[in-house]
Design a protein around this motif. Sequence first.
Motif, PDB file in Angstrom:
ATOM      1  N   PHE A 228       2.793   3.779  -0.349  1.00 16.30           N
ATOM      2  CA  PHE A 228       2.115   2.488  -0.176  1.00 16.30           C
ATOM      3  C   PHE A 228       2.969   1.607   0.721  1.00 16.30           C
ATOM      4  CE2 PHE A 228       0.352   4.042  -4.124  1.00 16.30           C
ATOM      5  CZ  PHE A 228      -0.991   3.681  -4.046  1.00 16.30           C
ATOM      6  N   ASN A 321      -4.727  -3.021  -3.517  1.00 17.05           N
ATOM      7  CA  ASN A 321      -3.819  -2.056  -4.148  1.00 17.05           C
ATOM      8  C   ASN A 321      -4.399  -1.551  -5.471  1.00 17.05           C
ATOM      9  OD1 ASN A 321      -1.117  -1.547  -5.976  1.00 17.05           O
ATOM     10  ND2 ASN A 321      -0.796  -1.045  -3.824  1.00 17.05           N
ATOM     11  N   ASP A 355      -3.068   1.026   3.950  1.00 19.93           N
ATOM     12  CA  ASP A 355      -2.900   1.879   2.784  1.00 19.93           C
ATOM     13  C   ASP A 355      -4.205   2.539   2.355  1.00 19.93           C
ATOM     14  OD1 ASP A 355      -0.216   1.397   2.629  1.00 19.93           O
ATOM     15  OD2 ASP A 355      -0.337  -0.035   0.973  1.00 19.93           O
ATOM     16  N   HIS A 359      -4.648   6.632   2.036  1.00 20.55           N
ATOM     17  CA  HIS A 359      -4.920   7.309   0.768  1.00 20.55           C
ATOM     18  C   HIS A 359      -6.302   7.950   0.754  1.00 20.55           C
ATOM     19  CE1 HIS A 359      -1.375   6.256  -1.708  1.00 20.55           C
ATOM     20  NE2 HIS A 359      -1.250   5.314  -0.787  1.00 20.55           N
TER      21      HIS A 359
END
Length: 576
Positions: A228, A321, A355, A359
């Motif tokens: 991250f 996040n 991020d 991912h």
Amino acid sequence: MSSGSTGSYIPRWTLAALIGTPIALGLSYLYFRKQASATGSEERKKLEDIDKSVSIDDQSEVAPASAALPELSPLERAQKFKAEGNKHFGKGEYDKAILLYDKAIEECPKTDKIDLATFYQNRAAAYEQLGSFAKVIEDCTHALELNQKYVKALQRRARAYEKSEDYEKSLEDITAVCILQSFSVQSSLVHADRVLKALGLRHAKEILVNRKPVKPSKHFVKNYFASFLHDPIVHMSVSSGDGPPRGFVRAKLAFDRQEYDEIIPACTEEIESANDDTGYRNAATLLRATFNVITGRFDAANKDLGYLLSQEDLDKRMKVNALIKLASLEMQTDKGMDCFQNFTKAEQVDPTNSDLYHHRGQVYTLLDQLDNALADFTKAVELSPDHGITYVHKCYAEYRIAVQTQNRFKLNEVMEEFSKAIDKFPDCVECFSLMAQILSDQGQFGPADSFFERACKIDKENATILVHRGLLQLQWNGNIEEALRYINDAIKLDDKCEFAYETLGTIEVQRGNLENAVKLFNQALELAKSEMELIHLCSLKDAAIAQMNVAKKFGIDIQSIAAQARSNSDAFMPAQ
């Protein structure tokens, strides 16, 4: 989902190709995965249905009795009843067929065991068509008592046990079939794979009920957070002030010192405090949720993330996040659609956060949706061009596409791009480990080993790279002893390296040491961090146990089973 340079991209079928034990692995990674990409949908459907086809044993029909012929013997009368029963079976008149098979069984002398076994097996086939699975099991059992290695009866009983959800017995029967067929019949392998998945899922869910939290290694935690780039907790500064640190401040200081056991209790102290004067409640909830994910407390993690995402004024970076970690959680618990929905929500909240693309790109890569993966990694690199992990994953997606499309020109371009990545990010272990895996795919084992060696020097605590280096020895020159040395070194370095125990267990299966393999799979199960990992490892363990039981029942030497598996494994391996 992502833990930095963990070597997570090695598919299970690659491990299988190196070890060579088709029945003892999740077979979808061996045979069926290859067929799924190499055949059309109609052909794949045929392969799945082969083992469900109707089949009876039809010997030559005896001549009917007449006044001009001698009286028929009991066996001849039995064969005549069977032949008439087969005619009704062929017309779909199963009740009539059963009555005739009854007569064949009554007439057949008990000393004619092979014929009597055939009559029982044919009656079981008729019961199967009527869905009377208890009677199928009963008749197939009678047939097998008369003819222990009667493959057709084993296959039919395996299906009946599967329909009855007695997966242990089904697996044992279909494993016996695979062994008796020397692992050479594709439909039997597909059947074994199907039962392994069902049994693995059942056992994984049983484990989850009483599962203790997994305590990850410090190296794993470090790599997880390294994936991250914009984690709001990592970059948050706190001060303990005059008194002893409490709540989130205590948790963050413990995080910075890598004292991870303190984090969940300290975050809980913050969350349950009467007042939120510090303004850290959301941060504490996110940090606790993260460690709940890492340690396998999935229900608690889901609850924390749900609470966070219900806050209307939640900080944008914190919300993205949380959505990424919720997507990771859903992927680990096999909720793929929810996973992608949360990635989409994250993109709507902040389309500039690299991020989420990184991912999501990893998920697409693991699902073999490489065009989508490449699009996401490209976007992530545009937003964060100095993030080496994302950059090299983009290269890896390009490599996989070039291989699949057999684009030699593009493949050369990608290899040059990998070289540039290594020059640009000389301290990024992922660059070296993925380059090594690619060179290994291409049969360039010496250069691959040198890149693994360089990766080990960059990240001296990375046990997974040692496991990969051990696997390379098997692929390179079949040196099991050298492979074991690397893998045992990995365990000395990190005794929580689940991949090392799994790999050792797989090697022990290949060597015929199934009891040791089961022990190693149990050790891996204690360390597995997701339901999907548990299912896979349970399948490995269940397959090894089934092979032990079959070998004992048939008096077969375990080493001969391993030799059979190795000799036939090449026929079921996907192209490298």
